[in-house]
Write a protein that holds these residues in place. Structure first.
Motif, short mmCIF file in Angstrom:
data_model
loop_
_atom_site.label_atom_id
_atom_site.label_comp_id
_atom_site.label_asym_id
_atom_site.label_seq_id
_atom_site.Cartn_x
_atom_site.Cartn_y
_atom_site.Cartn_z
N HIS A 105 5.97 166.75 62.55
CA HIS A 105 4.64 167.25 62.19
C HIS A 105 4.70 168.11 60.91
O HIS A 105 3.87 167.97 60.02
CB HIS A 105 4.08 168.06 63.37
N VAL A 106 5.71 168.95 60.82
CA VAL A 106 5.87 169.80 59.63
C VAL A 106 6.18 168.94 58.40
O VAL A 106 5.62 169.17 57.32
CB VAL A 106 6.96 170.87 59.86
N VAL A 107 7.03 167.94 58.55
CA VAL A 107 7.33 167.03 57.43
C VAL A 107 6.05 166.32 57.00
O VAL A 107 5.74 166.22 55.80
CB VAL A 107 8.44 166.03 57.81
N GLY A 108 5.29 165.83 57.98
CA GLY A 108 4.02 165.17 57.67
C GLY A 108 3.03 166.10 57.00
O GLY A 108 2.31 165.71 56.07
N LEU A 109 2.99 167.36 57.45
CA LEU A 109 2.10 168.35 56.87
C LEU A 109 2.46 168.65 55.42
O LEU A 109 1.60 168.65 54.54
CB LEU A 109 2.15 169.64 57.70
N ILE A 110 3.72 168.87 55.16
CA ILE A 110 4.16 169.18 53.80
C ILE A 110 3.92 167.98 52.87
O ILE A 110 3.40 168.13 51.77
CB ILE A 110 5.64 169.62 53.79
N GLY A 111 4.29 166.80 53.34
CA GLY A 111 4.08 165.61 52.52
C GLY A 111 2.61 165.35 52.25
O GLY A 111 2.21 165.08 51.12
N SER A 112 1.79 165.46 53.30
CA SER A 112 0.35 165.23 53.12
C SER A 112 -0.27 166.31 52.25
O SER A 112 -1.13 166.02 51.41
CB SER A 112 -0.35 165.21 54.49
N GLY A 113 0.15 167.55 52.44
CA GLY A 113 -0.38 168.66 51.65
C GLY A 113 0.02 168.61 50.19
O GLY A 113 -0.61 169.24 49.34
N SER A 114 1.06 167.83 49.87
CA SER A 114 1.49 167.74 48.47
C SER A 114 0.40 167.15 47.58
O SER A 114 0.41 167.36 46.37
CB SER A 114 2.79 166.94 48.36
N VAL A 115 -0.53 166.43 48.16
CA VAL A 115 -1.67 165.88 47.41
C VAL A 115 -2.43 167.01 46.72
O VAL A 115 -2.91 166.86 45.60
CB VAL A 115 -2.62 165.10 48.35
N LEU A 116 -2.51 168.16 47.38
CA LEU A 116 -3.24 169.30 46.81
C LEU A 116 -2.58 169.84 45.55
O LEU A 116 -3.20 170.57 44.78
CB LEU A 116 -3.36 170.42 47.85
N PHE A 117 -1.32 169.50 45.35
CA PHE A 117 -0.58 169.99 44.20
C PHE A 117 -0.21 168.86 43.24
O PHE A 117 0.75 168.97 42.48
CB PHE A 117 0.68 170.73 44.68
N GLY A 118 -0.96 167.77 43.33
CA GLY A 118 -0.76 166.66 42.41
C GLY A 118 0.26 165.64 42.85
O GLY A 118 0.58 164.73 42.10
N GLY A 119 0.75 165.76 44.07
CA GLY A 119 1.74 164.80 44.57
C GLY A 119 1.08 163.51 45.03
O GLY A 119 -0.13 163.43 45.21
N ASN A 120 1.89 162.50 45.22
CA ASN A 120 1.44 161.21 45.73
C ASN A 120 2.32 160.86 46.93
O ASN A 120 3.33 160.18 46.79
CB ASN A 120 1.54 160.14 44.64
N PRO A 121 1.95 161.36 48.13
CA PRO A 121 2.85 161.26 49.27
C PRO A 121 3.04 159.88 49.86
O PRO A 121 4.01 159.64 50.55
CB PRO A 121 2.20 162.19 50.30
N GLY A 122 2.15 158.98 49.62
CA GLY A 122 2.24 157.67 50.26
C GLY A 122 1.78 157.76 51.72
O GLY A 122 1.47 158.83 52.23
N PRO A 123 1.78 156.63 52.40
CA PRO A 123 1.18 156.58 53.74
C PRO A 123 2.05 157.14 54.86
O PRO A 123 1.56 157.44 55.93
CB PRO A 123 0.95 155.08 53.96
N VAL A 124 3.33 157.34 54.64
CA VAL A 124 4.20 157.75 55.74
C VAL A 124 3.91 159.19 56.20
O VAL A 124 3.97 159.48 57.39
CB VAL A 124 5.70 157.58 55.38
N PHE A 125 3.56 160.07 55.28
CA PHE A 125 3.35 161.47 55.65
C PHE A 125 2.09 161.68 56.51
O PHE A 125 2.17 162.35 57.54
CB PHE A 125 3.35 162.36 54.42
N PRO A 126 0.95 161.12 56.14
CA PRO A 126 -0.20 161.24 57.04
C PRO A 126 0.06 160.60 58.41
O PRO A 126 -0.37 161.12 59.44
CB PRO A 126 -1.33 160.52 56.29
N PHE A 127 0.80 159.49 58.42
CA PHE A 127 1.14 158.84 59.69
C PHE A 127 1.99 159.78 60.55
O PHE A 127 1.75 159.93 61.75
CB PHE A 127 1.88 157.53 59.44
N LEU A 128 3.00 160.41 59.94
CA LEU A 128 3.82 161.38 60.67
C LEU A 128 2.99 162.54 61.18
O LEU A 128 3.16 162.98 62.33
CB LEU A 128 4.92 161.93 59.76
#
Length: 135
Positions: free
Chosen positions: A37-60
């Motif tokens: 959940h924490v990995v998914g949160l960090i990856g998904s939240g990276s969008v807010l800082f210009g990241g492109n997390p891909g679909p795996v993080f929201p799925f996690l």
């Protein structure tokens, strides 16, 4: 009983959450789900800082979140009547708002994150208070 019960020496063991083995397995599974959940949160939240997390993080994030709620409901059927269950409903509403309001997404992300940490680490007496009995 499946083959995994024999591999882990669990054949014939009581795996219900109130048993010692069930409690231990639940704790380890919950820890693994929290980490996902924490990995998914960090990856998904990276969008807010210009990241492109891909679909795996929201799925996690979503998958582990629903799995944790399911585990909580399995081990504690009163979960939805407790403060922890109410917080889960509020958190889902805030996350839905976050998903549809890009102008406030960063603010909502941090709000949900901070409130989640506070709720998760609040004393058990508070988190597990039965709201129906409190009325």
């Amino acid at each position: 009983i499946g083959p995994h019960h024999r591999i882990f020496g669990l054949k014939g063991k009581n795996l219900r959450p109130e048993s010692a083995i069930g409690h231990t397995l639940r704790r380890w599974l919950l820890n693994l789900l929290r980490a996902a959940h924490v990995v998914g949160l960090i990856g998904s939240g990276s969008v807010l800082f210009g990241g492109n997390p891909g679909p795996v993080f929201p799925f996690l994030l979503v998958g582990s979140g629903f799995a944790m709620v399911g585990l909580d409901l399995w081990s504690n059927p009163a979960y939805l009547r407790q403060v922890a269950g109410l917080w889960m409903a509020i958190k889902l509403a805030l996350v839905a708002w976050l998903a549809f309001d890009a102008a406030r997404a960063a603010w909502l992300f941090w709000l949900v994150l901070v409130l989640s940490v506070l709720a998760a680490h609040a004393p058990a007496r508070f988190r597990h208070r039965d709201l129906w009995r409190a009325l």
